[in-house]
Design a protein around this motif. Structure first.
Motif, PDB file in Angstrom:
ATOM      1  N   PRO A 104       0.825  -1.213   0.000  1.00  0.00           N
ATOM      2  CA  PRO A 104       0.000   0.000   0.000  1.00  0.00           C
ATOM      3  C   PRO A 104       0.857   1.260   0.000  1.00  0.00           C
ATOM      4  CG  PRO A 104       0.064  -0.945   2.202  1.00  0.00           C
ATOM      5  CD  PRO A 104       0.806  -1.899   1.313  1.00  0.00           C
ATOM      6  N   VAL A 105       0.353   2.287  -0.678  1.00  0.00           N
ATOM      7  CA  VAL A 105       1.017   3.585  -0.777  1.00  0.00           C
ATOM      8  C   VAL A 105       0.008   4.668  -0.437  1.00  0.00           C
ATOM      9  CG1 VAL A 105       2.041   5.243  -2.377  1.00  0.00           C
ATOM     10  CG2 VAL A 105       2.697   2.852  -2.491  1.00  0.00           C
ATOM     11  N   ARG A 106       0.443   5.638   0.317  1.00  0.00           N
ATOM     12  CA  ARG A 106      -0.409   6.792   0.626  1.00  0.00           C
ATOM     13  C   ARG A 106       0.125   8.017  -0.112  1.00  0.00           C
ATOM     14  NH1 ARG A 106      -2.040   7.204   6.618  1.00  0.00           N
ATOM     15  NH2 ARG A 106      -3.307   5.481   5.804  1.00  0.00           N
ATOM     16  N   TRP A 107      -0.784   8.681  -0.852  1.00  0.00           N
ATOM     17  CA  TRP A 107      -0.425   9.888  -1.597  1.00  0.00           C
ATOM     18  C   TRP A 107      -0.821  11.131  -0.813  1.00  0.00           C
ATOM     19  CZ3 TRP A 107       2.420  10.254  -5.950  1.00  0.00           C
ATOM     20  CH2 TRP A 107       2.613   9.100  -6.710  1.00  0.00           C
ATOM     21  N   TRP A 108      -0.015  12.171  -1.018  1.00  0.00           N
ATOM     22  CA  TRP A 108      -0.257  13.471  -0.383  1.00  0.00           C
ATOM     23  C   TRP A 108      -0.151  14.561  -1.443  1.00  0.00           C
ATOM     24  CZ3 TRP A 108      -1.062  13.241   4.996  1.00  0.00           C
ATOM     25  CH2 TRP A 108      -0.671  12.034   5.611  1.00  0.00           C
ATOM     26  N   TRP A 109      -0.855  15.679  -1.209  1.00  0.00           N
ATOM     27  CA  TRP A 109      -0.776  16.813  -2.130  1.00  0.00           C
ATOM     28  C   TRP A 109      -0.745  18.114  -1.345  1.00  0.00           C
ATOM     29  CZ3 TRP A 109      -4.130  20.950  -2.574  1.00  0.00           C
ATOM     30  CH2 TRP A 109      -5.328  20.851  -1.868  1.00  0.00           C
ATOM     31  N   LYS A 110      -0.226  19.164  -2.008  1.00  0.00           N
ATOM     32  CA  LYS A 110      -0.279  20.519  -1.456  1.00  0.00           C
ATOM     33  C   LYS A 110      -0.100  21.500  -2.591  1.00  0.00           C
ATOM     34  CE  LYS A 110       4.554  21.635  -0.216  1.00  0.00           C
ATOM     35  NZ  LYS A 110       4.554  22.965  -0.865  1.00  0.00           N
ATOM     36  N   LEU A 111      -0.519  22.724  -2.356  1.00  0.00           N
ATOM     37  CA  LEU A 111      -0.289  23.788  -3.315  1.00  0.00           C
ATOM     38  C   LEU A 111       1.193  24.147  -3.341  1.00  0.00           C
ATOM     39  CD1 LEU A 111      -3.323  26.109  -2.503  1.00  0.00           C
ATOM     40  CD2 LEU A 111      -2.990  24.788  -4.600  1.00  0.00           C
ATOM     41  N   VAL A 112       1.682  24.493  -4.510  1.00  0.00           N
ATOM     42  CA  VAL A 112       3.093  24.873  -4.643  1.00  0.00           C
ATOM     43  C   VAL A 112       3.420  26.054  -3.738  1.00  0.00           C
ATOM     44  CG1 VAL A 112       4.830  25.775  -6.249  1.00  0.00           C
ATOM     45  CG2 VAL A 112       3.247  23.968  -6.993  1.00  0.00           C
TER      46      VAL A 112
END
Length: 307
Positions: A104-112
């Motif tokens: 399993p892999v967990r993805w993350w995001w954020k604004l530049v």
């Protein structure tokens, strides 16, 4: 009375087309103070031409190629070291049964523009499949640009107005018909979906001149406006046959095993096969009568042109 004459062999089937172009080239484009627009349909929906009084042309173009405002990262869940996972932890995570040795892999995001710790989780967790616990996603990221350039992306069609013949000294309208395309590939045992979106265009007009890359694909003009200057039109100064080549620049995104759409760095460039356009010259003479009144007059059907 004006009669249109051409040099070279008599090809009366296209005489009416040339007459329209010559008439428009004499009329010209609207004045700088004109406020005009025109709606047209293309493969991606409805578009609008507007008259740009600053440059004196009809335009249908976005300003710039947009860049993704997001950043992404991932974490392997339950990873103890490069070769071992916490089995009790894995039992509580997403089931990875689509292949062997799923992790399993967990993805993350954020604004530049956000802070360095302002990451948000992307749900649900995804899976990767590998023989050994290694950074397969980073390897895909390192190879994705080369894979993108190797895809059978259709560069689209180069459309010319008028075509296949045009006149020397007249504006010939060119526009591109290119669409977004999706591909599925296998990379390092993972299922990768790649989306290619056309964003810029380069025209090689075949006479030693080119235009681009620019964001304007151009668009079709109604026949009664052929001969008007647009952002993608071109004026040939010589007669002859010229090979026109359209190169479409695509930006891409890729998704691994249904994960988030990640940007592919750079662009893929794909060129269409050459299309030939024949450039002719025209001669306009004034006569006092019509071909009905004087069927043997110069410029009438069946009458040889003057030497």
């Amino acid at each position: 009375m004006n009669r249109l004459q051409r040099s070279g062999p008599r090809r009366w089937g296209i005489r009416a087309v040339f007459a329209v172009v010559v008439c428009l080239s004499l009329t010209g484009v609207p004045s700088a103070s004109a406020e005009a627009s025109d709606v047209f349909w293309n493969e991606t929906g409805v578009g609008v031409w507007r008259y740009d009084s600053t440059f004196g042309v009809w335009v249908d173009a976005p300003g710039t190629v947009p860049e993704s405002p997001f950043q992404y990262r991932f974490d392997y869940l339950c990873l103890i070291d490069n070769n071992n996972f916490d089995l009790a932890c894995l039992a509580a995570t997403a089931e990875c049964n689509a292949g062997q040795n799923g992790r399993p892999v967990r993805w993350w995001w954020k604004l530049v523009v956000a802070g360095p710790n302002d990451w948000s989780r992307i749900s649900p967790d995804r899976c990767v499949y590998l023989e050994k616990p290694e950074d397969v996603l980073s390897k895909i990221a390192a190879q994705i640009q080369t894979k993108f350039q190797q895809l059978p992306v259709s560069p689209g069609n180069a459309v010319m107005q008028p075509s296949p013949h045009t006149l020397r000294g007249a504006e010939t309208n060119f526009y591109a018909e290119a669409v977004e395309q999706t591909f599925g590939v296998d990379m390092l045992g993972q299922r990768v979906s790649i989306v290619a979106k056309p964003v810029e265009y380069t025209w090689n007009y075949g006479d030693g001149t080119s235009l681009g890359p620019q964001t304007a694909p151009g668009g079709p003009l109604p026949q009664d406006r052929w001969g008007e200057k647009t952002l993608t039109s071109h004026v040939y100064s010589q007669t002859g046959d010229f090979p026109v080549v359209l190169t479409t620049h695509f930006q891409g995104t890729y998704s691994v095993n249904g994960g988030p759409a990640l940007p592919i760095p750079g662009q893929g460039q794909f060129s269409s096969p050459p299309q030939t356009i024949s450039v002719w010259r025209s001669i306009t003479r004034n006569y006092a009568d019509t071909c009905l009144q004087n069927p043997q007059g110069q410029g009438c059907p069946g009458v040889a042109p003057p030497p």
